[in-house]
Design an enzyme around this catalytic site. Structure first.
Site, PDB file in Angstrom:
ATOM      1  N   ALA A  63       0.663  -1.307   0.056  1.00 50.42           N
ATOM      2  CA  ALA A  63       0.020   0.009   0.097  1.00 50.42           C
ATOM      3  C   ALA A  63       0.974   1.182   0.102  1.00 50.42           C
ATOM      4  O   ALA A  63       1.984   1.106   0.238  1.00 50.42           O
ATOM      5  CB  ALA A  63      -0.868  -0.121   1.236  1.00 50.42           C
ATOM      6  N   GLY A 109       0.068  -5.111   0.949  1.00 50.34           N
ATOM      7  CA  GLY A 109      -1.323  -5.195   0.113  1.00 50.34           C
ATOM      8  C   GLY A 109      -0.963  -5.795  -1.279  1.00 50.34           C
ATOM      9  O   GLY A 109      -1.714  -6.359  -1.996  1.00 50.34           O
ATOM     10  N   GLU A 112      -1.655  -9.358  -0.853  1.00 48.21           N
ATOM     11  CA  GLU A 112      -3.237  -9.338  -0.668  1.00 48.21           C
ATOM     12  C   GLU A 112      -3.883  -9.565  -1.986  1.00 48.21           C
ATOM     13  O   GLU A 112      -4.887 -10.120  -2.022  1.00 48.21           O
ATOM     14  CB  GLU A 112      -3.449  -8.363   0.377  1.00 48.21           C
ATOM     15  CG  GLU A 112      -3.208  -8.689   1.746  1.00 48.21           C
ATOM     16  CD  GLU A 112      -3.232  -7.462   2.986  1.00 48.21           C
ATOM     17  OE1 GLU A 112      -4.079  -7.574   3.861  1.00 48.21           O
ATOM     18  OE2 GLU A 112      -2.953  -6.297   2.436  1.00 48.21           O
ATOM     19  N   GLU A 132       3.503  -5.871   7.323  1.00 48.48           N
ATOM     20  CA  GLU A 132       3.048  -4.735   8.186  1.00 48.48           C
ATOM     21  C   GLU A 132       3.427  -4.555   9.548  1.00 48.48           C
ATOM     22  O   GLU A 132       3.182  -3.415  10.171  1.00 48.48           O
ATOM     23  CB  GLU A 132       1.289  -4.964   7.896  1.00 48.48           C
ATOM     24  CG  GLU A 132       0.460  -4.635   6.644  1.00 48.48           C
ATOM     25  CD  GLU A 132       0.821  -5.983   5.587  1.00 48.48           C
ATOM     26  OE1 GLU A 132       0.089  -5.996   4.675  1.00 48.48           O
ATOM     27  OE2 GLU A 132       1.478  -6.881   6.085  1.00 48.48           O
TER      28      GLU A 132
END
Length: 260
Positions: A63, A109, A112, A132
């Site tokens: 992200a 992300g 993910e 993270e």
């Protein structure tokens, strides 16, 4: 075509291409464009299968931390955390076979996104992980849930608690990726795999994906009922009639399907 995400279709295979140089950092705009791309390929009857691809050098490094860092709890709880879940839900809900082609880094992300696919092809030099925890947070776009369902809770906790990067060979051994190929061959391998579904029984493939995915969320008895309903419904399709007729007349593997 969005600013950072585009859909390219060739021979029944759609590629959802992430294109935000240099590392495909997933900002809010990119996440919204992925929702739009997922809807586009889902609705396109000419698309039999989908490849998620970030380019030759990187899948997605995570992200956009610069965008998220100044956010307060109220802002994250009310909006952005929902967007993180919404865009990965949209990708996971594509009712067609989806293959992630992983080059370079698929972290946070980025991993993910790859976890929303049905299959993952990784390059020999790929690195995957959920780092993270090193930022004082946890995965928020499905990582704690999809990763645990894929590799089991113990392996998922190892990756999430440590935040470590996993090389392709280890990812393959733990079942996090399905195939490892030379870095230069990742996209070609993913497209060839996706192309194997072109001309297949599209309705049955959709039913199979829905039955497996929905069944993972419920008890066995409910899962079996989901399967029963999907199985019975396929007897209303032309593909079932054509497939069984072909089997009886010509033997297995020779049916031509219309996708309806």
């Amino acid at each position: 075509m969005g600013e950072f995400v585009r859909v390219e279709t060739e021979g029944g295979v759609a590629t959802i291409r992430l294109d935000r140089p240099k590392m495909n950092a997933l900002n809010a705009r990119m996440q919204r464009e992925l929702i739009e791309a997922a809807g586009e390929v889902a609705a396109d009857e000419a698309v039999a299968a989908v490849v998620l691809y970030g380019g030759e050098r990187v899948f997605a490094a995570g992200a956009d931390i610069k965008e998220m860092a100044p956010m307060r709890y109220a802002e994250m709880a009310a909006g952005h955390s929902r967007l993180l879940q919404d865009f990965t839900k949209a990708l996971a809900a594509i009712p067609k076979p989806v293959i992630a082609a992983i080059t370079g880094y698929a972290l946070g992300g980025g991993l993910e996104v790859a976890l929303t696919a049905d299959f993952r092809v990784a390059g020999e030099g790929a690195k995957v992980g959920q780092p993270e925890i090193q930022l004082g947070i946890i995965p928020g776009a499905g990582g704690t849930q999809r990763l645990a369902r894929l590799v089991g809770p113990s392996k998922a906790k190892d990756l999430i608690f440590s935040g470590r990067h996993v090389a392709a060979d280890e990812a393959l051994a733990m079942g996090l990726v399905d195939r490892v190929v030379p870095d230069a061959d990742v996209y070609t391998a993913a497209k060839e795999w996706a192309a194997s579904f072109v001309g297949g029984p599209a309705v049955a493939l959709r039913a199979a994906k829905q039955a497996v995915d929905a069944g993972l969320e419920v008890d066995l008895a409910t899962g079996l009922e989901i399967e029963r309903v999907q199985f019975a419904a396929l007897f209303a399709t032309e593909d079932q009639k054509d497939g069984m007729k072909s089997f009886m007349e010509e033997g297995p593997g020779k049916a031509t399907f219309k996708g309806r």
